[in-house]
Design a protein around this motif. Sequence first.
Motif, PDB file in Angstrom:
ATOM      1  N   TRP A  34      -7.031  -0.470 -24.094  1.00 58.40           N
ATOM      2  CA  TRP A  34      -5.857   0.389 -24.225  1.00 58.40           C
ATOM      3  C   TRP A  34      -4.568  -0.369 -23.923  1.00 58.40           C
ATOM      4  N   LEU A  35      -3.463   0.235 -24.332  1.00 57.82           N
ATOM      5  CA  LEU A  35      -2.138  -0.347 -24.138  1.00 57.82           C
ATOM      6  C   LEU A  35      -1.146   0.788 -23.919  1.00 57.82           C
ATOM      7  N   ILE A  36      -0.308   0.649 -22.906  1.00 59.35           N
ATOM      8  CA  ILE A  36       0.830   1.562 -22.731  1.00 59.35           C
ATOM      9  C   ILE A  36       2.085   0.708 -22.863  1.00 59.35           C
ATOM     10  N   ASP A  37       2.836   0.915 -23.927  1.00 58.12           N
ATOM     11  CA  ASP A  37       4.014   0.074 -24.134  1.00 58.12           C
ATOM     12  C   ASP A  37       5.279   0.770 -23.655  1.00 58.12           C
ATOM     13  N   ASN A  38       6.322  -0.047 -23.472  1.00 59.48           N
ATOM     14  CA  ASN A  38       7.668   0.440 -23.125  1.00 59.48           C
ATOM     15  C   ASN A  38       7.689   1.334 -21.885  1.00 59.48           C
ATOM     16  N   VAL A  39       6.986   0.896 -20.841  1.00 62.68           N
ATOM     17  CA  VAL A  39       7.045   1.601 -19.556  1.00 62.68           C
ATOM     18  C   VAL A  39       8.364   1.225 -18.885  1.00 62.68           C
ATOM     19  N   LYS A  40       9.093   2.205 -18.383  1.00 66.99           N
ATOM     20  CA  LYS A  40      10.374   1.953 -17.717  1.00 66.99           C
ATOM     21  C   LYS A  40      10.244   2.290 -16.231  1.00 66.99           C
ATOM     22  N   LEU A  41      10.639   1.325 -15.381  1.00 64.24           N
ATOM     23  CA  LEU A  41      10.606   1.506 -13.933  1.00 64.24           C
ATOM     24  C   LEU A  41      12.013   1.276 -13.406  1.00 64.24           C
ATOM     25  N   TYR A  42      12.615   2.319 -12.826  1.00 66.92           N
ATOM     26  CA  TYR A  42      14.022   2.232 -12.431  1.00 66.92           C
ATOM     27  C   TYR A  42      14.199   1.909 -10.956  1.00 66.92           C
ATOM     28  N   ILE A  43      13.326   1.060 -10.409  1.00 62.76           N
ATOM     29  CA  ILE A  43      13.533   0.552  -9.054  1.00 62.76           C
ATOM     30  C   ILE A  43      13.432  -0.961  -9.098  1.00 62.76           C
ATOM     31  N   GLY A  44      14.030  -1.637  -8.117  1.00 63.36           N
ATOM     32  CA  GLY A  44      14.079  -3.083  -8.122  1.00 63.36           C
ATOM     33  C   GLY A  44      12.818  -3.720  -7.566  1.00 63.36           C
ATOM     34  N   GLY A  45      12.696  -5.036  -7.786  1.00 60.12           N
ATOM     35  CA  GLY A  45      11.603  -5.810  -7.220  1.00 60.12           C
ATOM     36  C   GLY A  45      10.493  -6.059  -8.219  1.00 60.12           C
ATOM     37  N   MET A  46      10.304  -7.331  -8.602  1.00 68.56           N
ATOM     38  CA  MET A  46       9.237  -7.663  -9.546  1.00 68.56           C
ATOM     39  C   MET A  46       7.873  -7.276  -8.969  1.00 68.56           C
ATOM     40  N   HIS A  47       7.739  -7.332  -7.628  1.00 68.12           N
ATOM     41  CA  HIS A  47       6.480  -6.911  -7.002  1.00 68.12           C
ATOM     42  C   HIS A  47       6.213  -5.433  -7.258  1.00 68.12           C
ATOM     43  N   ASN A  48       7.278  -4.658  -7.472  1.00 74.20           N
ATOM     44  CA  ASN A  48       7.080  -3.233  -7.760  1.00 74.20           C
ATOM     45  C   ASN A  48       6.577  -2.995  -9.176  1.00 74.20           C
ATOM     46  N   VAL A  49       6.833  -3.952 -10.091  1.00 73.34           N
ATOM     47  CA  VAL A  49       6.219  -3.870 -11.420  1.00 73.34           C
ATOM     48  C   VAL A  49       4.705  -4.005 -11.262  1.00 73.34           C
ATOM     49  N   LYS A  73       0.820  -1.225   0.000  1.00 77.21           N
ATOM     50  CA  LYS A  73       0.000   0.000   0.000  1.00 77.21           C
ATOM     51  C   LYS A  73       0.849   1.269   0.000  1.00 77.21           C
ATOM     52  N   THR A  74       1.986   1.264   0.689  1.00 74.34           N
ATOM     53  CA  THR A  74       2.821   2.476   0.706  1.00 74.34           C
ATOM     54  C   THR A  74       3.376   2.753  -0.689  1.00 74.34           C
ATOM     55  N   THR A  75       3.861   1.703  -1.342  1.00 75.25           N
ATOM     56  CA  THR A  75       4.440   1.886  -2.678  1.00 75.25           C
ATOM     57  C   THR A  75       3.381   2.311  -3.683  1.00 75.25           C
ATOM     58  N   VAL A  76       2.231   1.630  -3.691  1.00 71.92           N
ATOM     59  CA  VAL A  76       1.198   1.961  -4.679  1.00 71.92           C
ATOM     60  C   VAL A  76       0.665   3.370  -4.453  1.00 71.92           C
ATOM     61  N   SER A  77       0.397   3.751  -3.203  1.00 68.93           N
ATOM     62  CA  SER A  77      -0.131   5.101  -2.945  1.00 68.93           C
ATOM     63  C   SER A  77       0.895   6.160  -3.324  1.00 68.93           C
ATOM     64  N   THR A  78       2.176   5.900  -3.058  1.00 70.50           N
ATOM     65  CA  THR A  78       3.216   6.876  -3.416  1.00 70.50           C
ATOM     66  C   THR A  78       3.374   6.965  -4.929  1.00 70.50           C
ATOM     67  N   MET A  79       3.299   5.824  -5.614  1.00 65.28           N
ATOM     68  CA  MET A  79       3.370   5.835  -7.087  1.00 65.28           C
ATOM     69  C   MET A  79       2.207   6.638  -7.689  1.00 65.28           C
ATOM     70  N   ILE A  80       0.988   6.390  -7.182  1.00 67.87           N
ATOM     71  CA  ILE A  80      -0.172   7.121  -7.700  1.00 67.87           C
ATOM     72  C   ILE A  80       0.010   8.619  -7.474  1.00 67.87           C
ATOM     73  N   ALA A  81       0.364   8.983  -6.242  1.00 66.15           N
ATOM     74  CA  ALA A  81       0.517  10.402  -5.901  1.00 66.15           C
ATOM     75  C   ALA A  81       1.618  11.052  -6.742  1.00 66.15           C
ATOM     76  N   HIS A  82       2.716  10.306  -6.967  1.00 65.44           N
ATOM     77  CA  HIS A  82       3.810  10.829  -7.796  1.00 65.44           C
ATOM     78  C   HIS A  82       3.342  11.053  -9.231  1.00 65.44           C
ATOM     79  N   ILE A  83       2.613  10.077  -9.793  1.00 64.60           N
ATOM     80  CA  ILE A  83       2.130  10.228 -11.172  1.00 64.60           C
ATOM     81  C   ILE A  83       1.213  11.449 -11.273  1.00 64.60           C
TER      82      ILE A  83
END
Length: 450
Positions: free
Chosen positions: A264-279, A118-128
Amino acid sequence: MELKKIHRIYFVGIGGIGMSAIARFFNEKGVKVSGYDKTSTELTQQLEAEGIDIHYSEDLDKIDKAADLVVYTPAIPATQKELVYYRENGYEVVKRSDVLQEITRELFAITVAGTHGKTTVSTMIAHILRHTGYGCNAFLGGISSNYGKNFWSSEKQVAVIEADEYDRSFLKLSPDVAVLTAMDPDHLDIYGTEQAVVDAFIQYTKNIKPNGTLLARHGLPHGAALEGDNKLFYSLQNDAADIYGKNIRMDNGGYEFDVVQQDWLIDNVKLYIGGMHNVENAIAAIGVAHLLGISNEKIRAAVADFKGIRRRFEYLVKKDNVVYIDDYAHHPEELRALITSAKSLFRGKKCTVIFQPHLFTRTRDFADGFGETLSMADEVILLPIYPARELPIEGVTSEMIASRIHGPEVKIIERDAVVTWLKDHPSQLLITAGAGDIDLLREPIQHLLN
């Protein structure tokens, strides 16, 4: 409680991660904010630098006796002098969750719940939302590495809120968009049974506003019982979900992937942090951003700029000969995701995990799970249990976990002895994990490895 009628507010336990976010919310709105906490920390010092008065002893001469509202955290004992004074003298005294309840009533609310993620997802949403210019008021349970804060404000009447299941406080929220990441048993000292935990998360989805949306992780147990006028499910890469990832590629400790939905499709999204769970966490956040009508191009740029959260798969050292990751993981499933991802990203490196168990009850309830998960490492160092709010339980020690670890070499040592031990036992892939004061090891270990 009407937010616009509050002119002076006092916080008992202002230094907590959730409490400080609300304190910052009111401070930025020009409300007179002050409070108490037991100890001075980096976070309370930041609050003071922002103009908030804080003291660190129970002192009735230093409290705000003209406060319109007093907010306290359940971590504060009921006998705390200031709290007792306010209650006995007719002040309006509420929990942090009561304030968040009012915020979700007054603003368009996006809430994120779940026993992990929940911390990661909420921070990702707020950042976006911030990065794309959409705007939001963010109330987070961690420190964003992009902004160095757990709160930011916006003129936009939108709130992104981390919904905490501890003491059932998240059941007061009324979201427009509710995200649910996980329903694994936790906080059994509060809930008693695994079923009670599940029932609480189901109730969380019943509180979604009319015509609101639920975005839940695909494959959750009891998923059919979840509610919401509009229900969507996300997944790392299961195409039975409404939103899922595809073509996931690892790239230098990060990932590149596509996000697919029927329309819809969003291709070639780049995430520069580790952890497959973060994908998977990013897929949930992208799903929310798309619901709000944000363009693919803006979402892609925002995700690429996301730098993570302090203590969530955080790279503190990343060199060819040694990688050091620090994480808040304190539940067996969080540890499983952490160790699995680290070992897959850095194959062939010897993996040493230094883990500090958090709470006697959690250690007792999940000793088998901790033992099984830590057995995935090559070497395990256990610290004594961090008690937090609890008194010791006879027979419950770190040895309970050590006896259930099979395969790796295991040692139990004091926190203060860790750095000395590391000098004689160099590691290739080092992980520190836990929700207690193990974070005090971050700087000395980082200094040693550099």
